[in-house]
Structure formats: C-alpha cells, structure tokens
Write a protein that holds these residues in place. Structure first.
Motif, mmCIF file in Angstrom:
data_model
loop_
_atom_site.group_PDB
_atom_site.id
_atom_site.type_symbol
_atom_site.label_atom_id
_atom_site.label_comp_id
_atom_site.label_asym_id
_atom_site.label_seq_id
_atom_site.Cartn_x
_atom_site.Cartn_y
_atom_site.Cartn_z
ATOM 1 N N GLY A 110 -148.420 -64.753 -3.187
ATOM 2 C CA GLY A 110 -149.788 -64.644 -2.718
ATOM 3 C C GLY A 110 -149.884 -64.786 -1.210
ATOM 4 N N PRO A 111 -150.995 -64.351 -0.625
ATOM 5 C CA PRO A 111 -151.134 -64.314 0.824
ATOM 6 C C PRO A 111 -151.167 -65.683 1.487
ATOM 7 C CG PRO A 111 -153.229 -63.845 -0.218
ATOM 8 C CD PRO A 111 -152.207 -63.839 -1.302
ATOM 9 N N ASP A 112 -151.556 -66.701 0.751
ATOM 10 C CA ASP A 112 -151.657 -68.046 1.315
ATOM 11 C C ASP A 112 -150.697 -69.033 0.650
ATOM 12 O OD1 ASP A 112 -153.743 -67.062 2.925
ATOM 13 O OD2 ASP A 112 -155.232 -67.523 1.386
ATOM 14 N N ASP A 113 -149.739 -68.512 -0.116
ATOM 15 C CA ASP A 113 -148.754 -69.378 -0.754
ATOM 16 C C ASP A 113 -147.773 -69.926 0.280
ATOM 17 O OD1 ASP A 113 -149.912 -68.884 -3.205
ATOM 18 O OD2 ASP A 113 -148.366 -67.480 -3.882
ATOM 19 N N LEU A 185 -148.205 -61.119 0.215
ATOM 20 C CA LEU A 185 -148.902 -59.840 0.138
ATOM 21 C C LEU A 185 -150.373 -60.073 -0.174
ATOM 22 C CD1 LEU A 185 -148.411 -56.695 0.089
ATOM 23 C CD2 LEU A 185 -148.288 -56.915 -2.405
ATOM 24 N N GLY A 186 -151.235 -59.346 0.502
ATOM 25 C CA GLY A 186 -152.660 -59.463 0.216
ATOM 26 C C GLY A 186 -153.435 -59.990 1.405
ATOM 27 N N PRO A 187 -154.672 -60.429 1.188
ATOM 28 C CA PRO A 187 -155.269 -60.850 -0.078
ATOM 29 C C PRO A 187 -155.767 -59.732 -0.980
ATOM 30 C CG PRO A 187 -156.857 -61.084 1.697
ATOM 31 C CD PRO A 187 -155.562 -60.669 2.340
ATOM 32 N N TRP A 188 -155.959 -58.537 -0.438
ATOM 33 C CA TRP A 188 -156.571 -57.459 -1.195
ATOM 34 C C TRP A 188 -155.703 -56.225 -1.170
ATOM 35 C CZ3 TRP A 188 -160.306 -57.888 3.330
ATOM 36 C CH2 TRP A 188 -161.041 -59.082 3.262
ATOM 37 N N LEU A 189 -155.929 -55.387 -2.165
ATOM 38 C CA LEU A 189 -155.525 -53.981 -2.119
ATOM 39 C C LEU A 189 -156.807 -53.193 -1.849
ATOM 40 C CD1 LEU A 189 -153.350 -52.071 -4.746
ATOM 41 C CD2 LEU A 189 -155.317 -51.036 -3.643
ATOM 42 N N ARG A 204 -152.098 -58.180 13.780
ATOM 43 C CA ARG A 204 -151.981 -59.374 14.621
ATOM 44 C C ARG A 204 -151.364 -60.518 13.835
ATOM 45 N NH1 ARG A 204 -156.289 -56.368 15.686
ATOM 46 N NH2 ARG A 204 -157.317 -57.130 13.799
ATOM 47 N N LEU A 205 -150.633 -61.373 14.560
ATOM 48 C CA LEU A 205 -149.998 -62.544 13.943
ATOM 49 C C LEU A 205 -149.977 -63.689 14.940
ATOM 50 C CD1 LEU A 205 -146.861 -62.694 11.707
ATOM 51 C CD2 LEU A 205 -146.913 -64.074 13.792
ATOM 52 N N TRP A 206 -150.222 -64.898 14.439
ATOM 53 C CA TRP A 206 -150.175 -66.117 15.233
ATOM 54 C C TRP A 206 -149.234 -67.118 14.568
ATOM 55 C CZ3 TRP A 206 -154.317 -63.281 13.886
ATOM 56 C CH2 TRP A 206 -155.216 -62.862 14.886
ATOM 57 N N VAL A 207 -148.535 -67.915 15.368
ATOM 58 C CA VAL A 207 -147.722 -69.031 14.868
ATOM 59 C C VAL A 207 -148.273 -70.307 15.476
ATOM 60 C CG1 VAL A 207 -145.430 -70.057 14.727
ATOM 61 C CG2 VAL A 207 -145.677 -67.565 14.609
ATOM 62 N N GLY A 275 -158.116 -57.908 5.684
ATOM 63 C CA GLY A 275 -158.227 -59.334 5.447
ATOM 64 C C GLY A 275 -157.279 -60.167 6.288
ATOM 65 N N HIS A 276 -156.991 -61.363 5.779
ATOM 66 C CA HIS A 276 -156.281 -62.395 6.539
ATOM 67 C C HIS A 276 -155.357 -63.156 5.605
ATOM 68 C CE1 HIS A 276 -155.903 -66.498 8.247
ATOM 69 N NE2 HIS A 276 -155.906 -65.890 9.415
ATOM 70 N N GLN A 277 -154.191 -63.539 6.115
ATOM 71 C CA GLN A 277 -153.251 -64.417 5.401
ATOM 72 C C GLN A 277 -153.014 -65.681 6.214
ATOM 73 O OE1 GLN A 277 -149.442 -62.603 4.688
ATOM 74 N NE2 GLN A 277 -150.245 -60.951 3.405
ATOM 75 N N ARG A 278 -152.668 -66.761 5.526
ATOM 76 C CA ARG A 278 -152.179 -67.971 6.206
ATOM 77 C C ARG A 278 -151.154 -68.657 5.326
ATOM 78 N NH1 ARG A 278 -156.016 -72.456 8.836
ATOM 79 N NH2 ARG A 278 -155.888 -70.933 10.533
ATOM 80 N N GLN A 279 -149.976 -68.889 5.892
ATOM 81 C CA GLN A 279 -148.934 -69.608 5.175
ATOM 82 C C GLN A 279 -148.452 -70.805 5.993
ATOM 83 O OE1 GLN A 279 -147.206 -66.069 5.816
ATOM 84 N NE2 GLN A 279 -148.875 -65.263 4.550
#
Length: 284
Positions: A110-113, A185-189, A204-207, A275-279
């Motif tokens: 999942g996108p936030d796992d 992957l995700g959050p959406w298709l 875009r990506l941030w650390v 959308g947006h992901q965060r891990q």
C-alpha cells in the motif's frame, strides 16, 4: 473517478471515490480490482454503478488503511534510466533502447505501508515513478499507436532500490529491486481516459521534508506508448500487470554525499492528479 482497495493487508475490499469526494463500496460490481476486473470492462461498470447511485458509502478517514489499488500483479516490469536528467546524474549514457528489468510482484504494498530496509543494506534509495496498469493483453503490438488501447490507468509507484545489491554484487539488477516492500503503489488507480496528458505530469518526492525529486514525464526518453509497444515485442503483457516507467533526477545515488535511507526516515511522494504517498522506514 479513483479506484482503490481498502482494509487490512490480504483482506482489502474494492472501493471507488467519485467526484463528490465520497468513498463508495465497489463490492456490488467486483470482488477485487484485478486483471479480470480490468479486462472485463470493469472500469466502465464501476463508473456506471457510481453514476446510478448503486454503491453504498464507506467510512473514509484516519484509521482506514489504503492498499495497493490493484491486487497482486502478474508482472512488475520496469524501465531503467528513462529520464535524461537521471541518466546524467548517474553518469550513464542515454540508452539506445529501453533498459528492462523486473521486480518481484510481492514487492507491491500500500502507498502508506512501512518500507523495510533490507538486512545488510547500506544503499537503500528512493525513486518516484509513474506506474502504468495494463487493462488488455498486449502481444506484438504493431506500433506505439496501439498502446493506448491496452492501458487501464495510472498510479504513483515507488521503485525503492538497494544500490549495492543492484550494482555491486554481480548479476542482474533484480536483487536490488525485489526486496520485500520495495514497491509502494497508489493510493488510487485513475482510469486512463481521465488523465488528459500522461506525458505532462509532475512528479515530486521529499525525504524527511526535504525536496529530493521534482521532475516531469515530459522528460521521458522513451514515452509510455513506446515502452508498452517495445515490451510487447519481448513478452506478453496481461491485464493487471504493472509497468514502472522510470524516475527523474534527484536520487541518493546521484547526490553529493549519497544520503541513502535509514530506519526512521519518512518519504513523501506525489504525482499530478494521482494523489500522495507517505512511508516511514524501519529495519527488516
């Protein structure tokens, strides 16, 4: 329309978010968002059921886990060095043909796992990518013009990589790409017909809140249609397969000091319209 899968890992249920922002249960239409759903006109059936008001609303908010928007893909096919600025930062020549490698399908989460830093890793790296989900069989396509007809939709894909495993331990790239949890992957298709121009999407990506990648799919060396046509000359793409199309500049491997990821780091990713992901990372 945004197709989603929500619930605990291994027990996700299909869902759809409409233009009203409400999350609806897609179970009356399908048992899952998978290759059979995508190949069987599932996107149009979901759209029709949503428009007809036939889907019950679902709770949406804190505590609702979002899974990968497709059930485990049959294949995860990736294209390496597919942005000019990324090739330059790694000191690689512009490839004459797409560089193809595979990731194990069970890397998809999942996108936030939580992403796990592999045991023995010293060079775990990030890569925001446009993911393309296949919706119809592609076998020996005649030209790139035929590719649009086999695309089900698009999603954010995080091609996490362990560079030492990938580049310094011999053999192919796959063992630095297929570590567990290495493909959020995700959050959406988002269905393909709802993305106006996939060749003009910002990534875009941030650390830990610091910007690392800021690119656009306009800088792809090999465009999406070309990649799908090319792959179909060497393998049969099936509904539900995932293609990772490459990453722009800004990875740790190309930065001064090479600030690779460690347990406790947090990564945020976004792509226009997807959308947006965060891990958060932890040790395996």
């Amino acid at each position: 329309m945004q197709l989603m899968r929500i619930g605990e890992r291994g027990a996700e249920r299909p869902a759809v978010r409409g233009d009203d922002g409400v999350l609806y249960d897609l179970s009356p239409v399908t048992s899952d968002i998978d290759g059979a759903f995508l190949a069987g006109d599932g996107v149009n059936r979901a759209r029709a059921a949503l428009a007809a008001g036939e889907l019950p609303a679902l709770p949406d908010g804190d505590g609702v886990r979002v899974g990968a928007p497709i059930a485990r893909p049959g294949k995860v096919v990736c294209i390496g060095l597919n942005y000019r600025d990324h090739a330059a930062e790694t000191g690689a020549a512009i490839p004459a043909e797409p560089i193809v490698f595979m990731k194990a399908p069970n890397t998809v989460i999942g996108p936030d796992d939580t992403v796990l830093v592999p045991r023995g890793s010293v060079k775990t790296d990030w890569e925001v990518e446009l993911g393309v989900i296949i919706g119809a069989q592609a076998r020996y396509l005649d030209s790139p013009d035929d590719a649009a007809g086999v695309i089900a939709g698009y999603a954010i894909s995080h091609d996490v990589s362990e560079r030492e495993f990938q580049l310094e331990r011999g053999g192919q790239w796959d063992k630095g790409k297929s570590c567990e949890t290495f493909n959020p992957l995700g959050p959406w298709l988002v269905p393909a017909d709802e993305i106006t121009d996939p060749a003009k999407l910002g990534l875009r990506l941030w650390v830990n809140g610091e910007p690392r990648q800021d690119g656009t799919t306009a800088d792809l060396i090999f465009g999406i249609d070309h990649v799908i046509w090319y792959l179909s000359q060497f393998m049969v793409l099936e509904p539900g397969d995932l293609i990772n199309t490459g990453t722009p500049a800004g990875v740790a491997m190309g930065m001064p000091g090479q600030p690779y990821l460690r347990a406790g780091d947090t990564i945020d990713l976004e792509i226009d319209g997807l959308g947006h992901q965060r891990q958060t990372l932890q040790d395996a």
